[in-house]
Design an enzyme around this catalytic site. Structure first.
Site, mmCIF file in Angstrom:
data_model
loop_
_atom_site.group_PDB
_atom_site.id
_atom_site.type_symbol
_atom_site.label_atom_id
_atom_site.label_comp_id
_atom_site.label_asym_id
_atom_site.label_seq_id
_atom_site.Cartn_x
_atom_site.Cartn_y
_atom_site.Cartn_z
ATOM 1 N N LYS A 196 0.859 -1.194 0.000
ATOM 2 C CA LYS A 196 0.000 0.000 0.000
ATOM 3 C C LYS A 196 0.892 1.238 0.000
ATOM 4 C CE LYS A 196 -1.895 2.930 2.757
ATOM 5 N NZ LYS A 196 -1.795 4.119 1.909
ATOM 6 N N GLU A 272 9.385 1.117 10.979
ATOM 7 C CA GLU A 272 10.461 2.093 10.726
ATOM 8 C C GLU A 272 9.792 3.452 10.833
ATOM 9 O OE1 GLU A 272 13.510 1.157 10.213
ATOM 10 O OE2 GLU A 272 13.243 -0.949 9.691
ATOM 11 N N CYS A 307 13.511 10.740 7.229
ATOM 12 C CA CYS A 307 13.398 10.223 8.605
ATOM 13 C C CYS A 307 14.678 10.447 9.392
ATOM 14 C CB CYS A 307 13.031 8.747 8.560
ATOM 15 S SG CYS A 307 14.145 7.775 7.542
ATOM 16 N N GLU A 406 9.433 15.998 15.515
ATOM 17 C CA GLU A 406 9.855 15.811 14.122
ATOM 18 C C GLU A 406 9.079 16.795 13.246
ATOM 19 O OE1 GLU A 406 8.611 12.235 11.971
ATOM 20 O OE2 GLU A 406 10.657 12.047 11.223
HETATM 21 P P1 NAD Z 1 2.240 8.296 7.872
HETATM 22 O O1 NAD Z 1 2.459 7.499 9.100
HETATM 23 O O2 NAD Z 1 1.230 9.365 7.889
HETATM 24 O O3 NAD Z 1 1.813 7.327 6.663
HETATM 25 C C1 NAD Z 1 2.605 6.226 6.296
HETATM 26 C C2 NAD Z 1 1.717 5.195 5.608
HETATM 27 O O4 NAD Z 1 0.776 4.712 6.579
HETATM 28 C C3 NAD Z 1 0.885 5.762 4.457
HETATM 29 O O5 NAD Z 1 0.816 4.801 3.429
HETATM 30 C C4 NAD Z 1 -0.474 5.969 5.090
HETATM 31 O O6 NAD Z 1 -1.545 5.907 4.174
HETATM 32 C C5 NAD Z 1 -0.535 4.790 6.061
HETATM 33 N N1 NAD Z 1 -1.470 4.964 7.181
HETATM 34 C C6 NAD Z 1 -1.843 6.107 7.787
HETATM 35 N N2 NAD Z 1 -2.751 5.848 8.760
HETATM 36 C C7 NAD Z 1 -2.941 4.507 8.771
HETATM 37 C C8 NAD Z 1 -3.751 3.622 9.546
HETATM 38 N N3 NAD Z 1 -4.554 4.070 10.506
HETATM 39 N N4 NAD Z 1 -3.687 2.298 9.279
HETATM 40 C C9 NAD Z 1 -2.877 1.818 8.320
HETATM 41 N N5 NAD Z 1 -2.108 2.603 7.540
HETATM 42 C C10 NAD Z 1 -2.119 3.942 7.770
HETATM 43 O O7 NAD Z 1 3.667 8.841 7.449
HETATM 44 P P2 NAD Z 1 4.028 9.739 6.202
HETATM 45 O O8 NAD Z 1 3.560 11.127 6.449
HETATM 46 O O9 NAD Z 1 3.603 9.059 4.940
HETATM 47 O O10 NAD Z 1 5.636 9.686 6.230
HETATM 48 C C11 NAD Z 1 6.395 10.471 7.061
HETATM 49 C C12 NAD Z 1 6.860 9.691 8.275
HETATM 50 O O11 NAD Z 1 7.555 8.520 7.873
HETATM 51 C C13 NAD Z 1 7.845 10.474 9.120
HETATM 52 O O12 NAD Z 1 7.541 10.332 10.480
HETATM 53 C C14 NAD Z 1 9.183 9.809 8.796
HETATM 54 O O13 NAD Z 1 10.160 9.954 9.795
HETATM 55 C C15 NAD Z 1 8.766 8.404 8.605
HETATM 56 N N6 NAD Z 1 9.779 7.658 7.842
HETATM 57 C C16 NAD Z 1 10.566 6.754 8.503
HETATM 58 C C17 NAD Z 1 11.561 6.055 7.823
HETATM 59 C C18 NAD Z 1 12.443 5.057 8.526
HETATM 60 O O14 NAD Z 1 13.099 4.274 7.848
HETATM 61 N N7 NAD Z 1 12.492 5.027 9.844
HETATM 62 C C19 NAD Z 1 11.752 6.288 6.452
HETATM 63 C C20 NAD Z 1 10.925 7.210 5.805
HETATM 64 C C21 NAD Z 1 9.941 7.890 6.512
#
Ligand code: NAD
Length: 507
Positions: A196, A272, A307, A406
């Site tokens: 997804k 992650e 991240c 963040e």
């Molecule tokens: P997000 O958590 O809003 O969304 C990530 C994914 O989760 C998306 O596909 C979203 O549709 C899905 N999602 C959201 N709510 C959900 C739910 N209730 N149930 C299931 N899926 C759900 O994050 P974002 O805004 O897309 O990305 C930014 C974040 O990702 C930042 O916090 C960043 O630090 C983190 N990130 C971490 C890494 C790592 O390797 N640690 C790498 C890249 C990004």
């Protein structure tokens, strides 16, 4: 090397992609077919650099999650991928990697248009993604089980087996690379994968789905469900027939996923999540100007939407004023530009919500008493778009929100320190533990500090170094998973014990 060298080349490619018959792929891939959602719903994906609607993409929900998980299970149970000889799976994945290579510019461009990153960065993401698929393909026919040290009358086998159905939920900041870090090891191990992508960047994953079909990945083994987190993402996370959730995204959503796993079938959850990484500069480091450039890149690369962004710059007070001046010089040279221009270092912020959130943090930093030394404003490129200047705050204290939360944008918080133990205390005073950097010439200090940093990875005299051979992941609220290296393959395998009695008198 890309054949597209100039902004106009990339703009022409964009026109070609969207105007060719059928345009870009917008439907979900379920069980080998591209399909609409049962509800008929779609959502818009928008180019943040121009405000232009790129496409209307199928909005999957629970019915699509259910169908895809059922198809994934059928494919898994059939053994057409899960029990295929590893050397053969390797060949399929190498074909997928080659198809990505052949379509590298197109995949990179889709990410640029969808989420605003400069095309040069998107190309380098693609190299990382392709490399990850190849690395895991090559790993799988060289991974052995174990024979336990037993007495003569027994044989203890420790077998590695695929888990079953893996649902991978990924973010928008590195769409292709984050997807590849999950898909590569999960498919190589023999699992069926339902991906997804983020609702903010679905197009490259859908193109990847087409490529997977073209290279003959069997139906149901790799499926892609575009849609929102609270609909299709949640349905996957609550499914009773998903064995593993492989997630990259925010800490808040990561916590929800653990609850969903507890409410459903105790599926494994690998997370992650976010970060607020400290980058520590000691007064004894060589080449202050070079370090300052790295410190600026550590936060401003990908518009700060990283991240592991080095968002907390901890500088020894003896060099702080001179060092911050140099950081400002480099920051000024990293102004946002047109994402289609290969020379741009920073692009557009992914959408208006994130744009506003970053500007709110900048306002808050000023209200909290931090000193705004550079940037701080929104800018337009070609009279439009969601762009923010590289922003540097000095005089930040560890308790300020801009030092704790963040921001996920181009905002650097500089914090001074007087000695090593103070630096360590500030660095570790965070809910997160994804990455940390330290710059020093003193090898004893390097070893001491590296060991005491509560962080999944420590970069010494570099930022964000490393390749596929080393794991990537965090501790504390940055998550519990590890992407890359053979350790990520382990996450997608079960360990099974087979104990055989060889002594006939024991039967
Ligand atoms: P997000 O958590 O809003 O969304 C990530 C994914 O989760 C998306 O596909 C979203 O549709 C899905 N999602 C959201 N709510 C959900 C739910 N209730 N149930 C299931 N899926 C759900 O994050 P974002 O805004 O897309 O990305 C930014 C974040 O990702 C930042 O916090 C960043 O630090 C983190 N990130 C971490 C890494 C790592 O390797 N640690 C790498 C890249 C990004």
């Amino acid at each position: 090397m890309s054949e597209h060298q100039s902004r106009d080349d990339w703009a022409r490619l964009a026109t070609t992609l969207f105007e060719r018959p059928g345009g870009v792929q917008t439907q979900a891939l379920i069980d080998g077919q591209f399909v609409e959602a049962a509800s008929g719903e779609t959502f818009e994906t928008v180019n943040p650099a121009t405000g232009e609607v790129l496409a209307n993409v199928v909005a999957c929900d629970a019915p699509e999650a259910e169908k895809a998980v059922a198809a994934a299970r059928t494919a898994f149970d059939s053994g057409r991928w899960s029990r295929m000889a590893p050397a053969q799976r390797k060949q399929s994945l190498l074909r997928l990697a080659q198809a990505m290579e052949d379509n590298r510019d197109e995949l990179a461009l889709l990410d640029t248009l969808d989420m605003g990153k400069p095309v040069g960065s998107a190309l380098s993401d693609l190299s990382g993604a392709i490399n990850c698929i190849r690395y895991n393909a090559e790993l799988i026919d060289k991974s052995y089980g174990e024979v336990a040290p037993t007495d003569d009358g027994s044989l203890g086998l420790i077998l590695r087996e695929p888990l079953g159905v893996v649902a991978s939920i990924v973010p928008w900041n590195f769409p292709m690379m984050m997807a590849a870090w999950k898909i590569g090891p999960a498919l190589a191990a023999g699992n069926s994968v339902v991906l997804k992508p983020s609702e903010k960047s679905p197009l490259s994953a859908l193109r990847l789905a087409q490529l997977a079909l073209e290279v003959g990945i069997p139906d149901g083994v790799f499926q892609v469900l575009p849609g929102f987190g609270h609909t299709v993402g949640k349905a996957l996370a609550l499914s009773m027939d998903v064995d593993c959730l492989a997630f990259t995204g925010s800490t808040g959503v990561g916590k929800q996923l653990m609850q969903y796993a507890g409410q459903s079938n105790l599926k494994r959850v690998y997370l992650e999540c976010g970060g607020k990484s400290p980058n520590i500069v000691f007064g004894d480091c060589d080449d202050l100007d070079g370090v300052a450039r790295h410190a600026a890149e550590a936060i401003f690369y990908n518009q700060g939407e990283v991240c592991i962004a080095g968002s907390r710059l901890l500088v020894e007070n003896t060099i702080r004023d001179a060092f911050v001046e140099r950081v400002l010089v480099h920051a000024r040279a990293m102004q946002p530009g047109d994402p289609l221009d290969p020379a741009s270092f920073m692009g557009a912020i992914v959408d208006r919500t994130q744009f506003q959130r970053v500007l709110d943090y900048i306002r808050q930093g000023q209200e909290e008493g931090a000193v705004l030394r550079g940037g701080g404003s929104a800018v337009e490129i070609n009279n439009e778009g969601l762009f923010i200047e590289p922003t540097v705050f000095d005089g930040v204290t560890a308790s300020m929100r801009i030092a704790r939360e963040e921001i996920f944008g181009p905002v650097l918080s500089v914090i001074g320190f007087d000695n090593e133990s103070e630096a360590m205390a500030i660095a570790n005073d965070s809910a997160y533990g994804l990455a940390a950097g330290l710059w020093s010439r003193d090898v004893n200090r390097i070893m001491r500090v590296s060991r005491r940093l509560h962080s999944g990875q420590v970069f010494v005299n570099n930022w964000a170094g490393g390749d596929m051979t080393v794991p990537f992941g965090g501790v504390k609220q940055s998550g519990n998973g590890r992407d890359k290296s053979h350790h990520s393959l382990d996450e997608y395998c079960d360990i099974k014990t087979v104990w055989m009695s060889l002594d006939p008198t024991l039967r």
